[in-house]
Design a protein around this motif. Structure first.
Motif, short mmCIF file in Angstrom:
data_model
loop_
_atom_site.label_atom_id
_atom_site.label_comp_id
_atom_site.label_asym_id
_atom_site.label_seq_id
_atom_site.Cartn_x
_atom_site.Cartn_y
_atom_site.Cartn_z
N ILE A 7 0.84 -1.21 0.00
CA ILE A 7 0.00 0.00 0.00
C ILE A 7 0.87 1.26 0.00
N PRO A 8 0.99 1.94 -1.16
CA PRO A 8 1.70 3.21 -1.16
C PRO A 8 0.83 4.28 -0.51
N THR A 9 1.40 5.06 0.38
CA THR A 9 0.60 6.10 1.03
C THR A 9 1.36 7.42 1.02
N TYR A 10 0.67 8.47 0.65
CA TYR A 10 1.27 9.80 0.67
C TYR A 10 0.22 10.77 1.19
N ASN A 11 0.50 11.32 2.35
CA ASN A 11 -0.44 12.24 3.01
C ASN A 11 -1.85 11.66 3.07
N GLU A 12 -1.97 10.54 3.71
CA GLU A 12 -3.26 9.84 3.76
C GLU A 12 -3.80 9.76 5.18
N GLU A 13 -3.45 10.71 6.04
CA GLU A 13 -3.94 10.64 7.42
C GLU A 13 -5.47 10.61 7.38
N ASP A 38 5.29 4.65 3.43
CA ASP A 38 5.00 6.06 3.68
C ASP A 38 5.93 6.87 2.79
N ASP A 39 5.35 7.43 1.73
CA ASP A 39 6.16 8.07 0.68
C ASP A 39 6.47 9.53 1.05
N GLY A 40 7.17 9.71 2.16
CA GLY A 40 7.56 11.06 2.58
C GLY A 40 6.40 11.95 2.92
N ARG A 67 11.94 11.21 1.75
CA ARG A 67 11.19 12.32 1.13
C ARG A 67 10.17 11.68 0.18
N ASN A 68 9.40 12.50 -0.50
CA ASN A 68 8.44 11.95 -1.45
C ASN A 68 9.15 11.52 -2.74
N PHE A 69 9.13 10.22 -3.01
CA PHE A 69 9.77 9.70 -4.21
C PHE A 69 8.75 9.34 -5.29
N GLY A 70 7.48 9.44 -4.99
CA GLY A 70 6.44 9.13 -5.98
C GLY A 70 5.91 7.72 -5.84
N LYS A 71 4.69 7.52 -6.37
CA LYS A 71 4.02 6.23 -6.22
C LYS A 71 4.78 5.09 -6.89
N GLU A 72 5.43 5.39 -8.02
CA GLU A 72 6.17 4.34 -8.73
C GLU A 72 7.26 3.77 -7.82
N ILE A 90 -2.49 -1.92 -3.83
CA ILE A 90 -3.79 -1.26 -3.69
C ILE A 90 -3.59 0.14 -3.11
N ASP A 91 -4.45 1.08 -3.52
CA ASP A 91 -4.39 2.43 -2.96
C ASP A 91 -5.10 2.44 -1.62
N VAL A 92 -4.76 3.44 -0.82
CA VAL A 92 -5.33 3.47 0.52
C VAL A 92 -6.59 4.33 0.58
N ASP A 93 -6.90 5.01 -0.52
CA ASP A 93 -7.98 6.00 -0.44
C ASP A 93 -9.39 5.43 -0.61
N ASN A 94 -9.50 4.10 -0.57
CA ASN A 94 -10.81 3.43 -0.59
C ASN A 94 -11.62 3.69 -1.84
N ILE A 197 -11.99 11.32 -8.80
CA ILE A 197 -11.11 10.34 -9.44
C ILE A 197 -10.02 11.08 -10.19
N LYS A 198 -8.86 11.11 -9.56
CA LYS A 198 -7.78 11.83 -10.22
C LYS A 198 -7.19 11.00 -11.34
N SER A 199 -7.32 9.67 -11.18
CA SER A 199 -6.60 8.80 -12.11
C SER A 199 -7.19 8.78 -13.52
N LYS A 200 -8.37 9.40 -13.67
CA LYS A 200 -8.96 9.42 -15.01
C LYS A 200 -8.17 10.31 -15.96
N1 UDP Z 1 0.78 7.96 -3.56
C1 UDP Z 1 2.12 7.78 -3.19
N2 UDP Z 1 3.03 8.74 -3.56
C2 UDP Z 1 2.69 9.83 -4.29
C3 UDP Z 1 1.33 9.97 -4.69
C4 UDP Z 1 0.42 9.02 -4.31
O1 UDP Z 1 2.47 6.81 -2.53
O2 UDP Z 1 3.56 10.65 -4.59
C5 UDP Z 1 -0.21 6.95 -3.14
C6 UDP Z 1 -1.48 7.52 -2.53
O3 UDP Z 1 -1.35 7.70 -1.13
C7 UDP Z 1 -2.53 6.47 -2.85
C8 UDP Z 1 -2.01 5.93 -4.18
O4 UDP Z 1 -0.63 6.26 -4.28
O5 UDP Z 1 -2.57 5.44 -1.90
C9 UDP Z 1 -2.77 6.51 -5.35
O6 UDP Z 1 -2.67 7.87 -5.29
P1 UDP Z 1 -3.78 8.84 -5.88
O7 UDP Z 1 -5.12 8.45 -5.34
O8 UDP Z 1 -3.31 10.25 -5.67
O9 UDP Z 1 -3.62 8.50 -7.41
P2 UDP Z 1 -4.68 8.00 -8.44
O10 UDP Z 1 -5.82 7.37 -7.70
O11 UDP Z 1 -5.02 9.24 -9.16
O12 UDP Z 1 -3.90 7.02 -9.29
#
Ligand code: UDP
Ligand code: MG
Length: 303
Positions: A7-13, A38-40, A67-72, A90-94, A197-200
């Motif tokens: 589970i990648p998480t970035y500012n998901e409190e 926890d991606d920074g 620091r924040n390295f990105g979801k990849e 899986i994303d954490v944002d449900n 939905i940001k991913s669209k």
């Molecule tokens: N995320 C991350 N690092 C980032 C941006 C996002 O780990 O720099 C995580 C985020 O916490 C979430 C998942 O990747 O669990 C998907 O992120 P988001 O919902 O912003 O992206 P999208 O749904 O648009 O693909």
């Protein structure tokens, strides 16, 4: 271990506890581990992860980046630490219904001919530019990326090992999944809370990553060749004209046009070469894909 949830998480409190409690309920019959990255985060994400780790430290692992390295990078880190027979991202944002976890797991258990299952977002209406984007990637890079395919995937250990062998720094995970092959089943899901939905949106930042391969360079060679041949023929035509009709005065506008045209072509292809050079430079520096600051749950062997 049977299943690793990455589970990648970035500012998901605010999302962590709910996600954990729900998943625990759904996966109660399967032996599973959580690998949170926890991606920074700059909010209380790490503190919340630490809290759930303290209440239940036997199946939670946390890697916190410097620091924040990105979801990849976060997904890559999770896969590096995964050791289970089956792994899931899986994303954490449900937005992704957690009940699919069980569905995906059962699918892989029942269908041994498939190595991975990918959930694709249902497209309500065809989006022209998005469609064009995927078409372009397929044409230019020979990689087929299914439209709507998300990172919400579950796959067997052999897929994890294959991905972990690809250590390139410019990561485009969807392209990597397509590159490694394996038998993937594509299923469709409705995104929850579709308001945000940001991913669209089209991932334009990945366009160059996907397109930078040998084809643009070949296009440069062919274009250069084509222009050279045309200008050579034009030169011969002028010489013949001069021989037959004597010297004629030619206006300067066609000359300016030709100079500007060639100048533009040069700049475009220098730009393409620059892209390659930049990417090669980045790879040559060989910096790590992520740097971790703290880890929880890695001291004792909890596999
Ligand atoms: N995320 C991350 N690092 C980032 C941006 C996002 O780990 O720099 C995580 C985020 O916490 C979430 C998942 O990747 O669990 C998907 O992120 P988001 O919902 O912003 O992206 P999208 O749904 O648009 O693909
Ligand atoms: Mg999301």
């Amino acid at each position: 271990m049977e299943l690793d949830i990455i589970i990648p998480t970035y500012n998901e409190e605010g999302n962590i506890k709910n996600f954990y409690n729900e998943t625990q309920k759904i996966l109660k019959d399967i032996k599973h581990n959580y690998i949170f990255i926890d991606d920074g985060s700059t909010d209380k994400t790490f503190e919340e992860l630490e809290e759930i780790y303290k209440t239940n430290d036997n199946n939670i692992k946390v890697i916190s980046f410097s620091r924040n390295f990105g979801k990849e990078a976060a997904m890559y880190a999770g896969l590096q630490y995964s050791k289970a027979k089956i792994a899931c991202i899986i994303d954490v944002d449900n937005k992704q219904n957690l009940n699919y976890l069980l569905k995906m797991y059962n699918f892989l258990k029942e269908n041994s001919e498939y190595d991975s299952i990918c959930m694709c977002q249902k497209q309500k209406k065809k989006k022209f530019f998005q469609h064009l984007f995927y078409k372009l990637i397929k044409k230019m890079s020979n990689l087929e990326i299914i439209e709507g395919a998300s990172d919400f995937r579950m796959f067997r250990r052999n897929v994890v090992l294959a991905i972990n062998k690809i250590s390139e720094k410019n990561r485009f995970t969807k392209g990597i999944f397509s590159y490694i092959g394996f038998n993937t089943y594509y299923d469709y899901y409705d995104v929850e809370n579709s308001k945000s939905i940001k991913s669209k949106k089209i991932p334009f930042n990945y366009l160059f990553d996907a397109l930078i391969n040998s084809k643009p360079l070949r296009a440069a060679t062919w274009t250069g060749l084509f222009i050279s041949i045309i200008s050579f023929l034009y030169l011969i035509a002028i010489i013949i004209k001069i021989i037959i009709k004597g010297v004629a005065t030619i206006g300067y506008s066609p000359i300016i046009c030709i100079i500007l045209f060639l100048g533009g072509i040069h700049l475009i292809f220098i730009g393409i070469l620059g892209e390659y050079l930049g990417k090669t430079y980045n790879e040559a520096k060989n910096r790590p894909i992520f740097i971790s600051k703290r880890k929880l749950g890695f001291d004792e062997d909890i596999l």
